[in-house]
Design a protein around this motif. Sequence first.
Motif, mmCIF file in Angstrom:
data_model
loop_
_atom_site.group_PDB
_atom_site.id
_atom_site.type_symbol
_atom_site.label_atom_id
_atom_site.label_comp_id
_atom_site.label_asym_id
_atom_site.label_seq_id
_atom_site.Cartn_x
_atom_site.Cartn_y
_atom_site.Cartn_z
ATOM 1 N N ARG A 41 0.860 -1.193 0.000
ATOM 2 C CA ARG A 41 0.000 0.000 0.000
ATOM 3 C C ARG A 41 0.896 1.243 0.000
ATOM 4 O O ARG A 41 1.731 1.411 0.864
ATOM 5 N N LYS A 42 0.706 2.116 -0.995
ATOM 6 C CA LYS A 42 1.556 3.318 -1.089
ATOM 7 C C LYS A 42 0.898 4.471 -0.322
ATOM 8 O O LYS A 42 -0.322 4.593 -0.309
ATOM 9 N N ILE A 82 -0.623 8.125 0.364
ATOM 10 C CA ILE A 82 -1.397 9.010 -0.528
ATOM 11 C C ILE A 82 -0.918 10.440 -0.296
ATOM 12 O O ILE A 82 -0.872 10.897 0.850
ATOM 13 N N SER A 112 -6.983 6.535 -8.482
ATOM 14 C CA SER A 112 -5.765 7.032 -7.828
ATOM 15 C C SER A 112 -5.842 8.531 -7.506
ATOM 16 O O SER A 112 -4.866 9.132 -7.091
ATOM 17 N N GLY A 157 -5.421 4.881 -3.375
ATOM 18 C CA GLY A 157 -4.234 4.275 -2.777
ATOM 19 C C GLY A 157 -4.381 2.778 -2.584
ATOM 20 O O GLY A 157 -3.713 2.176 -1.762
ATOM 21 N N SER A 204 -0.973 7.726 -5.511
ATOM 22 C CA SER A 204 -2.323 8.283 -5.399
ATOM 23 C C SER A 204 -2.310 9.659 -4.738
ATOM 24 O O SER A 204 -1.421 9.978 -3.948
ATOM 25 N N GLN A 251 -0.775 9.896 7.626
ATOM 26 C CA GLN A 251 -1.572 8.861 6.944
ATOM 27 C C GLN A 251 -2.169 7.917 7.980
ATOM 28 O O GLN A 251 -2.917 7.011 7.650
#
Length: 691
Positions: free
Chosen positions: A455-456, A458, A562, A585, A591, A616
Amino acid sequence: MTSLDDIDVTVLKGVGKALAETLAKLGIHSLQDLLFHLPHRYEDRTRVISMGQLRIGDVAVVEGEVMKADLVMGRRRSLQVTLKDSSGFLVMRFFHFNAAQKNQLSEGARVRCFGEVRPGRAGYEFYHPEYQVNPPPMPSQGEATLTPVYPLTEGIQQPRVRSLCQQALTYLKRYPIRDWLPASIMAQYQLPGISEAVALVHSPPANAPVHLLMEGRHPAQQRLVMEELLAHQLSLLKVRQQIQAREALPLLPTGDLPERFLDALPFRLTGAQRQVMTEIRQDLSQPLPMLRLVQGDVGSGKTVVAALAALQTIGAGAQVALMAPTEILAEQHYQNFKGWLEPLGIQLAWLSGKVKGKPREAALAAVASGEAAVIIGTHALFQGDVHFNRLALVIVDEQHRFGVHQRLALREKGVGGTLAPHQLIMTATPIPRTLAMSAYADLDTSVIDELPPGRKPIETIVIPDSRRDDVTDRVRKACMAGRQAYWVCTLVEESEALQCQAAEATAEELAERLPDLKVGLVHGRLKAAEKAEMMDRFKQGELDLLVATTVIEVGVDVPNASLIIIENPERLGLAQLHQLRGRVGRGEEASFCVLMYHPPLSQNGKARLQALRDSQDGFVIAEKDLEIRGPGEVLGTRQTGMMQFRLADFERDQGWIEPVRAMAPQLMGQPDRVDGLIRRWLGERTRYGDV
């Protein structure tokens, strides 16, 4: 022996039938109720401020001579009284007044008044200040005391409540308040007696430390704060005790359903998911009803954990009900569970307010016969005509939207009406630890604090709505590059109709400005089938841009999306913004979340949007939300009246939460003390434990 609890407020001078009815709206029936109607702050009226020193927003006492008193005919008729002292002048303005008042405030009269400085047509003004004509000399510094400010209701003013409380204090000498705290606790924390604390809070002596009282940190206030937090904790433990007084069906793990389910998943469980699953498996195996809250940030995989709990229940030959607060979220759960469980040969039923006629009859029959092992829906699951065959597990999503009493209602639906169902409560709204310990004292808590790998983060961008063209251009570029975007419309009005109109207008405008893109629209007034179809088209990639109201806040999963634009983010709570941001994301691409606000932003608004940019982590954001907005709004319980404290303040008083949590279970064996404390602090609201 007579106590203050037995003495009706009508014994007080000036309290007739009408005033007694007004006081009843504040929950005040007896003298004890009145004395526990505590000041929520104080005003320092101990010194007169010269008018030349005043600044907008000051709350102050001024004294001067009336220069003139005029009737002013503006949009609203008002009485404008100009006062002067040696340093300047000030206007007192009254929109409600009578002839006697006008004559009293005539030229030359000496007046002392108290109010808040506001800018007005004639310079600085006080609106409807409290005032005295020909006032007595100010008390000396050694005699001056702070003035208490009480919560009010329509039909009663501050001076009246103050005078009633002062009258009630005279009874305190003859009828002391019953002290429910054990002597050992009083000694351990060096707490003053309850009567002494109540008297001091209503009528602080002249030598009391002003700064401590103003901040709510005086020992007398803290004694009451601790007792209030303890009463809340005890009331929730009592709810837990009532539920667990009933047996539950032990659901021993049997069969291979969980293994088959896990084998079919395209990913492996995280360590946190496995840990929470172990806790749930143990709970479900007991003959006591499980009461467990599973918290997890957006995308942490709570639904998979819920599905595993459901499979353990089905393996033991029983039924599962899953309840969500909105049609769209309930429907998403239904689609997810259907995709996972039907291949395992498990039948599901769907029940919501919109399922009517033949489909409803068929669903009810499948539930009653036990053919349907999993029943998913909204609060329609509570309705009287829903009869379960062998209900042993209730999964509630986003619990804070339902409230304790609705969970209690489900306990009557258990196996044979005698066994209580196990309860698994899920929330994607991370709850600050201090708040969870108090608001959910009736639940054991598990946290999924690990996101699935890959998971990147955002990137969050905050910009004014004057740059709408740039934002629209950004949407065009993202979609032309093969990605998808959300555009969320929020309105300050609660009206669903207005929200839908705003979303419709935005969708039309964007479709016109972005002719190359396919634009869809989702809002609360669409039929469930239309909503599901639109969401499905977006999920399948047939639409590039989805314009929506906040109905997409929870549970929608489109990995290719995204970019999310949120209009007027200043109107939403941090937790809700974090939820919305979590719609993106979910895939491989970087994203972005664009918060497009309408200037000017308040300090509060700036702090909230900055907190979202900086973090986050849902738990960090939840702590910030609590700090900024208070517990009632964070939990969404303002309507239920549960977390409305008289004196306690979560930020200031969190030091009491651990001691109170340790104290409460020790007191549970002393029902007189428990009931006395709950009745004193929660009064009428204790009924939520008896649903």
